[in-house]
Design a protein around this motif. Structure first.
Motif, short mmCIF file in Angstrom:
data_model
loop_
_atom_site.label_atom_id
_atom_site.label_comp_id
_atom_site.label_asym_id
_atom_site.label_seq_id
_atom_site.Cartn_x
_atom_site.Cartn_y
_atom_site.Cartn_z
N ASP A 14 61.73 44.91 -32.57
CA ASP A 14 60.70 44.76 -31.52
C ASP A 14 60.59 43.32 -31.05
O ASP A 14 60.05 43.04 -29.99
N THR A 42 61.44 52.32 -22.75
CA THR A 42 61.44 51.64 -24.04
C THR A 42 60.19 50.79 -24.12
O THR A 42 59.92 49.99 -23.23
N GLU A 43 59.40 50.96 -25.19
CA GLU A 43 58.13 50.25 -25.33
C GLU A 43 58.08 49.52 -26.67
O GLU A 43 58.72 49.93 -27.64
N LYS A 78 56.21 48.10 -33.34
CA LYS A 78 57.29 49.07 -33.46
C LYS A 78 57.97 49.20 -32.10
O LYS A 78 57.40 48.89 -31.06
N THR A 79 59.22 49.65 -32.12
CA THR A 79 59.95 49.95 -30.89
C THR A 79 59.91 51.46 -30.67
O THR A 79 60.18 52.23 -31.59
N VAL A 80 59.56 51.86 -29.46
CA VAL A 80 59.46 53.28 -29.13
C VAL A 80 60.48 53.60 -28.04
O VAL A 80 60.41 53.05 -26.93
N ASN A 97 61.75 56.40 -25.56
CA ASN A 97 61.17 57.59 -24.94
C ASN A 97 62.17 58.40 -24.12
O ASN A 97 61.77 59.24 -23.32
N TYR A 108 61.87 54.75 -39.72
CA TYR A 108 61.67 55.42 -38.43
C TYR A 108 60.63 56.52 -38.54
O TYR A 108 60.25 56.96 -39.63
N SER A 136 68.93 54.90 -28.18
CA SER A 136 68.58 56.29 -28.47
C SER A 136 69.52 57.19 -27.68
O SER A 136 69.67 57.05 -26.46
N LYS A 178 61.53 61.48 -28.56
CA LYS A 178 60.82 60.22 -28.81
C LYS A 178 61.13 59.75 -30.22
O LYS A 178 60.97 60.49 -31.19
N GLU A 222 60.55 56.35 -32.92
CA GLU A 222 59.87 55.08 -33.21
C GLU A 222 60.62 54.38 -34.34
O GLU A 222 60.89 55.00 -35.38
#
Length: 446
Positions: free
Chosen positions: A328, A338-339, A353-355, A357, A382, A432, A437, A439
């Protein structure tokens, strides 16, 4: 056997959950650290920041800056920092008004084997008028213990002290208070040796504060935060004398894109590389009176001008492949789906954290040091309620590992063999590969 497996899994999760030293900006991860001054003493860098805390009943003014003490931190690599604890606290300084919670931006310097810590605060004695005084605490070691002087420096009223010792041994004190002021210091570093002067030829519109002066190749750089528009940006002026005259030259760092009203900084050359230390409200995005120290690399043009610094989350230094790699704190990120979010919005010091989507969403993390021994496996922490597929490549498009993630609503640590073993320093791209989704907290190699 099942009990042993459960214990081993728990132990792995625990070890990596507490080992977060290599998440990059911000560099201090268990408390707020604003207004960072960094100095090289011996073979280490010492960080002297102010210490933001939240106001509470009887402690400070709600909605404003609240600071009661100072810590000092040290590092030999700019990545892992040791907290040496409190060195000065408000109610143990003879001249400071009790419970004023106004221990603002400090500085520190070494001279003749002594370490001098300069700090502003609200004085008990207000006969000289309203505002702040600046005092000094002295120690035999950079980490202390520090003994505060009985009285503040005479003939100095203001905030944000900065001290510079020129090549001829003359010391100077700089501070702000509407304007930026400077004066010579005596050899004892405790008294002025000249009348204060206002440094001229600086922008006259908007607040200026936080001066930091340094010299490089005969050029004296006077740097400072300035409100040119609505919030502070970092600017600089240059001259050929510590007292000027200075000429406004440019912007070091633009205004915060997320609206943090203040910035405050210092410059450091360490192991032949220059760095900018500054602050941002990473751990408190909705309240900019709680700030945290960041570091980014700094570069000069051939004519001595400063290249503008673009703030990063990745920060500086190498991350060991065997450490927990918090992706992150990325170097680059896909623009859509990507969040980066807090792991727990009620416990923000636990980090992010990296999410992912969507399919082919990605994040990049640079400068991972695999050393000379090829790792055999990867661990990944994860959460994926519908499962997922994560692919990890280097930036030469070599696939290091493809990991199939099982469905689950809880955080899970798994270990998988690598497809391609690698050595040396690598930039990693984590992607991904399906629409579920996913994380991610951290990855690590074994």
């Amino acid at each position: 056997m099942n009990l042993l497996k459960s214990f081993t899994k728990y132990l792995i999760v625990f070890i990596f959950a507490v080992h977060t030293a290599n998440a990059q900006n911000p560099i201090i991860k268990n408390q707020f650290t604003a207004d960072p001054t960094a100095r090289v003493f011996g073979d280490k860098v010492y960080l002297f920041p102010s210490h933001d805390i939240l106001a509470s009943p009887g402690k400070g003014r709600e909605g404003w800056f609240v600071m009661e003490d100072y810590h000092v931190f040290s590092s030999d690599n700019l990545i892992k920092w040791k907290d040496h604890g409190v060195i000065v606290t408000q109610n143990k300084v003879p001249w400071v008004k009790p419970n004023s919670y106004s221990m603002w931006a400090p500085d520190a310097i070494e001279r003749n084997g002594k370490y001098y810590f300069y700090f502003p605060s609200t004085p008990k004695d207000t006969t000289g008028g309203k505002g702040f005084n600046i005092g000094v605490a002295v120690a035999d070691k950079p980490e202390g213990p520090y003994i505060s002087q009985e009285k503040p420096i005479k003939n100095v009223r203001g905030i944000d002290p900065n001290v510079f010792i020129d090549k001829d041994g003359q010391a100077y004190l700089y501070w702000s208070g509407g304007n930026i002021y400077a004066a010579k210091l005596k050899e004892n570093m405790l008294e002025l040796d000249s009348e204060p002067v206002i440094l001229q030829n600086l922008p006259t519109k908007g607040l200026k504060e936080g001066p930091y002066l340094f010299e490089r190749k005969g050029i004296y750089y006077l740097t400072y935060p300035h409100v040119e528009n609505k919030i502070e940006r970092l600017e600089y002026a240059v001259g050929d004398n510590p007292l000027g005259p200075f000429k406004f030259t440019g912007v070091i760092m633009d205004e915060s894109p997320t609206g943090c009203w203040t910035n405050h900084h210092s410059f450091l050359e360490f192991k032949n590389q220059w760095y900018l230390f500054y602050h941002h409200n990473d751990y408190s995005p909705s309240f900019d009176k709680l700030r945290s120290t960041r570091i980014d690399s700094l570069f000069f043009n051939s004519d001595g001008t400063i290249q503008k610094v673009i703030p990063t989350l990745r920060g500086v230094g190498l991350t060991k492949a065997t450490d927990s790699i918090h992706i992150d704190r990325y170097s680059d990120i896909s623009k859509l789906k990507t969040e980066v979010l807090f792991l727990d919005t009620t416990k923000k010091f636990e980090g992010w954290k990296t999410v992912f989507n969507g399919q082919n969403t990605w994040i990049k993390y640079n400068s991972v040091d695999f050393g000379t021994s090829k790792p055999k496996s990867i661990l990944i922490n994860y959460r994926a309620s519908k499962g997922g597929i994560i692919e990890i490549k280097d930036d030469r498009n070599n696939i290091i590992s493809t990991i199939i993630l099982k469905e689950g609503s809880s955080w899970n640590v798994i270990e998988k063999p690598l497809k391609t073993a690698t050595i040396g320093i690598q930039n990693l791209i984590i992607t991904s590969k399906n629409n579920a989704k996913v994380e991610l907290d951290w990855i690590s190699f074994r």
